[in-house]
Design a protein around this motif. Sequence first.
Motif, PDB file in Angstrom:
ATOM      1  N   SER A   1    -104.873  38.862 119.751  1.00  0.00           N
ATOM      2  CA  SER A   1    -106.086  39.070 120.543  1.00  0.00           C
ATOM      3  C   SER A   1    -106.964  40.137 119.903  1.00  0.00           C
ATOM      4  CB  SER A   1    -105.723  39.509 121.964  1.00  0.00           C
ATOM      5  OG  SER A   1    -104.969  38.515 122.620  1.00  0.00           O
ATOM      6  N   LEU A   2    -108.250  40.028 120.183  1.00  0.00           N
ATOM      7  CA  LEU A   2    -109.226  41.037 119.766  1.00  0.00           C
ATOM      8  C   LEU A   2    -110.293  41.132 120.824  1.00  0.00           C
ATOM      9  CD1 LEU A   2    -110.082  40.345 115.986  1.00  0.00           C
ATOM     10  CD2 LEU A   2    -108.863  42.331 116.917  1.00  0.00           C
TER      11      LEU A   2
ATOM     12  N   GLU B   1    -113.987  38.900 124.471  1.00  0.00           N
ATOM     13  CA  GLU B   1    -112.531  38.994 124.492  1.00  0.00           C
ATOM     14  C   GLU B   1    -111.980  37.703 123.887  1.00  0.00           C
ATOM     15  OE1 GLU B   1    -111.052  41.779 125.992  1.00  0.00           O
ATOM     16  OE2 GLU B   1    -109.121  41.123 125.193  1.00  0.00           O
ATOM     17  N   MET B   2    -111.171  37.854 122.861  1.00  0.00           N
ATOM     18  CA  MET B   2    -110.675  36.695 122.102  1.00  0.00           C
ATOM     19  C   MET B   2    -109.157  36.684 122.193  1.00  0.00           C
ATOM     20  SD  MET B   2    -113.081  37.597 118.832  1.00  0.00           S
ATOM     21  CE  MET B   2    -112.827  36.099 117.912  1.00  0.00           C
ATOM     22  N   ASN B   3    -108.596  35.649 122.760  1.00  0.00           N
ATOM     23  CA  ASN B   3    -107.149  35.507 122.902  1.00  0.00           C
ATOM     24  C   ASN B   3    -106.667  34.245 122.198  1.00  0.00           C
ATOM     25  OD1 ASN B   3    -106.827  37.821 124.661  1.00  0.00           O
ATOM     26  ND2 ASN B   3    -107.779  36.590 126.264  1.00  0.00           N
TER      27      ASN B   3
ATOM     28  N   PHE C   1    -111.563  32.464 124.938  1.00  0.00           N
ATOM     29  CA  PHE C   1    -112.514  33.567 124.782  1.00  0.00           C
ATOM     30  C   PHE C   1    -113.215  33.820 126.113  1.00  0.00           C
ATOM     31  CE2 PHE C   1    -113.570  33.034 119.946  1.00  0.00           C
ATOM     32  CZ  PHE C   1    -112.216  33.052 119.658  1.00  0.00           C
ATOM     33  N   THR C   2    -113.576  35.081 126.329  1.00  0.00           N
ATOM     34  CA  THR C   2    -114.332  35.464 127.520  1.00  0.00           C
ATOM     35  C   THR C   2    -115.456  36.399 127.119  1.00  0.00           C
ATOM     36  OG1 THR C   2    -112.345  35.303 128.906  1.00  0.00           O
ATOM     37  CG2 THR C   2    -114.231  36.512 129.802  1.00  0.00           C
TER      38      THR C   2
ATOM     39  N   GLY D   1    -125.071  38.395 134.135  1.00  0.00           N
ATOM     40  CA  GLY D   1    -123.656  38.152 133.912  1.00  0.00           C
ATOM     41  C   GLY D   1    -123.048  37.114 134.827  1.00  0.00           C
ATOM     42  N   GLY D   2    -123.866  36.483 135.660  1.00  0.00           N
ATOM     43  CA  GLY D   2    -123.325  35.541 136.614  1.00  0.00           C
ATOM     44  C   GLY D   2    -122.993  34.182 136.043  1.00  0.00           C
ATOM     45  N   ASN D   3    -123.579  33.866 134.915  1.00  0.00           N
ATOM     46  CA  ASN D   3    -123.339  32.564 134.282  1.00  0.00           C
ATOM     47  C   ASN D   3    -122.891  32.762 132.843  1.00  0.00           C
ATOM     48  OD1 ASN D   3    -124.286  30.688 136.411  1.00  0.00           O
ATOM     49  ND2 ASN D   3    -126.203  31.784 136.110  1.00  0.00           N
ATOM     50  N   THR D   4    -121.877  32.018 132.465  1.00  0.00           N
ATOM     51  CA  THR D   4    -121.360  32.072 131.098  1.00  0.00           C
ATOM     52  C   THR D   4    -121.255  30.668 130.528  1.00  0.00           C
ATOM     53  OG1 THR D   4    -119.075  32.075 131.913  1.00  0.00           O
ATOM     54  CG2 THR D   4    -120.085  34.224 131.445  1.00  0.00           C
ATOM     55  N   TYR D   5    -121.323  30.596 129.218  1.00  0.00           N
ATOM     56  CA  TYR D   5    -121.349  29.321 128.512  1.00  0.00           C
ATOM     57  C   TYR D   5    -120.476  29.470 127.262  1.00  0.00           C
ATOM     58  CZ  TYR D   5    -125.545  29.304 131.363  1.00  0.00           C
ATOM     59  OH  TYR D   5    -126.413  29.411 132.413  1.00  0.00           O
ATOM     60  N   TYR D   6    -119.711  28.426 126.944  1.00  0.00           N
ATOM     61  CA  TYR D   6    -118.779  28.507 125.822  1.00  0.00           C
ATOM     62  C   TYR D   6    -118.809  27.240 124.987  1.00  0.00           C
ATOM     63  CZ  TYR D   6    -116.793  32.400 128.431  1.00  0.00           C
ATOM     64  OH  TYR D   6    -116.623  33.598 129.097  1.00  0.00           O
ATOM     65  N   ALA D   7    -118.555  27.423 123.700  1.00  0.00           N
ATOM     66  CA  ALA D   7    -118.289  26.280 122.840  1.00  0.00           C
ATOM     67  C   ALA D   7    -116.948  25.674 123.249  1.00  0.00           C
ATOM     68  CB  ALA D   7    -118.242  26.723 121.380  1.00  0.00           C
ATOM     69  N   ASP D   8    -116.829  24.372 123.103  1.00  0.00           N
ATOM     70  CA  ASP D   8    -115.580  23.702 123.494  1.00  0.00           C
ATOM     71  C   ASP D   8    -114.375  24.284 122.756  1.00  0.00           C
ATOM     72  OD1 ASP D   8    -117.029  20.364 123.847  1.00  0.00           O
ATOM     73  OD2 ASP D   8    -116.922  22.055 125.239  1.00  0.00           O
ATOM     74  N   SER D   9    -114.594  24.710 121.525  1.00  0.00           N
ATOM     75  CA  SER D   9    -113.489  25.183 120.693  1.00  0.00           C
ATOM     76  C   SER D   9    -112.887  26.496 121.186  1.00  0.00           C
ATOM     77  CB  SER D   9    -113.956  25.356 119.248  1.00  0.00           C
ATOM     78  OG  SER D   9    -115.016  26.296 119.181  1.00  0.00           O
TER      79      SER D   9
END
Length: 123
Positions: free
Chosen positions: A17-18, A82-84, A68-69, A55-63
């Motif tokens: 993690s990082l 945050e990368m796990n 990640f957060t 900060g109420g909405n977050t979006y992520y790449a599928d990968s």
Amino acid sequence: QVQLVESGGKLVQAGGSLRLSCAASGRTISSYAMGWFHQAPGKEREFVAAISWRGGNTYYADSVKGRFTISRDNAKDTVYLEMNSLKPEDTAVYYCAAHRSGSYYTGRSYAYWGQGTQVTVSS
């Protein structure tokens, strides 16, 4: 003008993690949506995650979904990633950016960029 400085990148083993940080100066980022992108050697820069200005909405790449957060602390003008469960394919330079307009998923929508921090994941 917004200056962004990323930190926290380093060499880590697969499964580790990082936490990356992106600190802003010059102008508050509290009214900007913020994003993280990465660029691996020989590849184009890719979207990783984004967060709305409150900060109420977050979006992520599928990968990276589920691993990640993205978060932010507007009082500190700082954004975090945050990368796990890191994988070798996560190896890249990670950039944070302040969103201007348009899609969160494309780099041209962002007005300000940091210099990047290197993340290397060994197998």
